[in-house]
Write a protein that holds these residues in place. Structure first.
Motif, PDB file in Angstrom:
ATOM      1  N   VAL A 116       0.987  -1.411  -0.246  1.00  0.00           N
ATOM      2  CA  VAL A 116       0.040  -0.347  -0.483  1.00  0.00           C
ATOM      3  C   VAL A 116       0.825   1.394   0.268  1.00  0.00           C
ATOM      4  N   ARG A 117       1.542   1.358   0.824  1.00  0.00           N
ATOM      5  CA  ARG A 117       2.968   2.254   0.499  1.00  0.00           C
ATOM      6  C   ARG A 117       3.661   2.673  -0.041  1.00  0.00           C
ATOM      7  N   ARG A 118       3.899   1.230  -1.083  1.00  0.00           N
ATOM      8  CA  ARG A 118       4.650   1.139  -2.634  1.00  0.00           C
ATOM      9  C   ARG A 118       3.497   2.264  -3.788  1.00  0.00           C
ATOM     10  N   ALA A 122       3.502   5.462  -5.171  1.00  0.00           N
ATOM     11  CA  ALA A 122       3.948   6.047  -6.883  1.00  0.00           C
ATOM     12  C   ALA A 122       3.014   6.595  -7.799  1.00  0.00           C
ATOM     13  N   GLY A 123       1.338   7.031  -6.415  1.00  0.00           N
ATOM     14  CA  GLY A 123       0.353   7.830  -7.243  1.00  0.00           C
ATOM     15  C   GLY A 123      -0.166   7.467  -7.541  1.00  0.00           C
ATOM     16  N   ALA A 124      -0.544   5.712  -7.527  1.00  0.00           N
ATOM     17  CA  ALA A 124      -1.684   5.246  -7.762  1.00  0.00           C
ATOM     18  C   ALA A 124      -2.558   5.024  -7.810  1.00  0.00           C
ATOM     19  N   PRO A 125      -3.668   5.818  -7.587  1.00  0.00           N
ATOM     20  CA  PRO A 125      -4.889   5.985  -7.601  1.00  0.00           C
ATOM     21  C   PRO A 125      -6.310   4.542  -6.866  1.00  0.00           C
ATOM     22  N   ALA A 126      -5.259   3.884  -7.203  1.00  0.00           N
ATOM     23  CA  ALA A 126      -6.530   2.163  -6.738  1.00  0.00           C
ATOM     24  C   ALA A 126      -5.710   1.600  -6.418  1.00  0.00           C
ATOM     25  N   VAL A 127      -5.111   0.653  -5.389  1.00  0.00           N
ATOM     26  CA  VAL A 127      -4.850  -1.006  -5.638  1.00  0.00           C
ATOM     27  C   VAL A 127      -6.244  -2.267  -4.989  1.00  0.00           C
ATOM     28  N   ARG A 128      -5.891  -2.962  -5.580  1.00  0.00           N
ATOM     29  CA  ARG A 128      -7.113  -3.830  -6.389  1.00  0.00           C
ATOM     30  C   ARG A 128      -6.346  -4.860  -5.737  1.00  0.00           C
TER      31      ARG A 128
END
Length: 317
Positions: A116-118, A122-128
């Motif tokens: 989640v921190r990575r 990286a500026g990812a808008p979502a983790v799925r």
């Protein structure tokens, strides 16, 4: 989010090629032990332990170094590992496994927090992710980490007769093998249906460098791409998915053709519970429910506008 660091008993680092065999053994033992303790009939992995290394192989092919593993400081033993998959519009959290002797020691929590921190860096808008609804420990972990369940799935197996399916639907003439020239259309379709893009995965499946994947598309009346299906046939996993289609009829046509490669076998499908036409067709083909999974998202989410069947390899959606 609950963001406690991993206990100082463990070090975190990416898996390397030198870790492949230890990872395969750990993954095999992790899943087989967890499911056996909950009354699963037979092993989850019904193959030699080394075959579970296909997960490492494919993920290392796709995005080398995108994994995090916990090693016990005192012994150097691999305690747990998880792959993650940076894509154009999201991060995907892949297969999570912890060695049985380390169950309950916060290893999975440390791995999830790291990923989640990575993603945030990286500026990812979502983790799925797609996680088992049977596993209350992981469900609680993901909920505490900010994930929200967005879709429920039936895990189904279909025993495909040696002669193939008896009740074949119409529209099969619209299904053909995917080509690299289809990648842009596949991207546009998945963006419209699921809100994500993963061109790397489409190209990898079409090129199929390890000889275990298959990729199909179904065309609409104008020759455009109305759906695609990727499948994997390997001793560690026989599964159809990811599958993305505009309509249930398109998904049914894709599945009818994809199942042909599994004659005499019993591949796994993870099917949205709200797609009743699709589900009823699968039941007529002998589909049998074996588990339930939840699609979970931390961050932005576009509701599905069509049919989406996830996969456990490659688990990147």
């Amino acid at each position: 989010m609950t963001d406690r660091p991993l206990q100082p008993d463990f070090d975190l680092r990416p898996l390397t090629h030198d870790d492949r065999e230890a990872y395969a053994q750990m993954l095999y033992r992790s899943f087989n032990t967890w499911y056996a303790r909950r009354g699963w009939s037979g092993d989850y992995f019904r193959c030699p332990p080394r075959e579970a290394g296909i997960f490492f192989d494919i993920y290392d092919d796709l995005t080398p170094g995108c994994s995090v593993a916990a090693f016990e400081n005192r012994t150097g033993r691999l305690a747990g590992a998880c792959f993650y998959h940076p894509r154009e519009r999201h991060f995907s959290l892949g297969i999570m496994s912890v060695a049985p002797e380390f169950f309950g020691r916060g290893v999975a929590r440390g791995l999830v927090g790291h990923i989640v921190r990575r993603a945030a860096e990286a500026g990812a808008p979502a983790v799925r992710l797609v996680g088992s609804a049977m596993n209350m420990d992981s469900l609680s972990l993901y909920s505490r980490s900010g994930f929200v369940a967005r879709q429920c799935y039936h895990d189904m197996v279909i025993a495909v007769p040696e002669r193939g399916l008896a009740n074949r639907p119409g529209g099969l003439d619209r299904v053909r093998p995917a080509r690299e020239a289809d990648v842009a259309a596949m991207s546009g379709l998945e963006l419209a249906v699921s809100g994500i893009v993963r061109e790397l995965d489409y190209r990898y499946a079409i090129r199929n460098p390890r000889g275990v994947l298959g990729a199909l598309v179904v065309e609409d009346d104008s020759g455009g791409i109305a759906g695609f299906a990727i499948s994997v046939e390997h001793p560690a996993l026989a599964m159809i998915g990811p599958l993305v289609a505009r309509t249930e009829a398109d998904a049914i046509a894709l599945l009818a053709v994809a199942l042909e490669r599994f004659r005499g076998g019993a591949p796994l499908l993870v099917v949205p519970m709200d797609k009743r036409v699709l589900l009823e067709t699968l039941y007529t083909w002998g589909g049998r429910n074996v588990e339930t999974h939840l699609f979970q998202v931390r961050g932005e989410f576009q509701p599905f506008s069509g049919v989406n069947l996830p996969s456990f390899l490659p688990e990147t959606g």
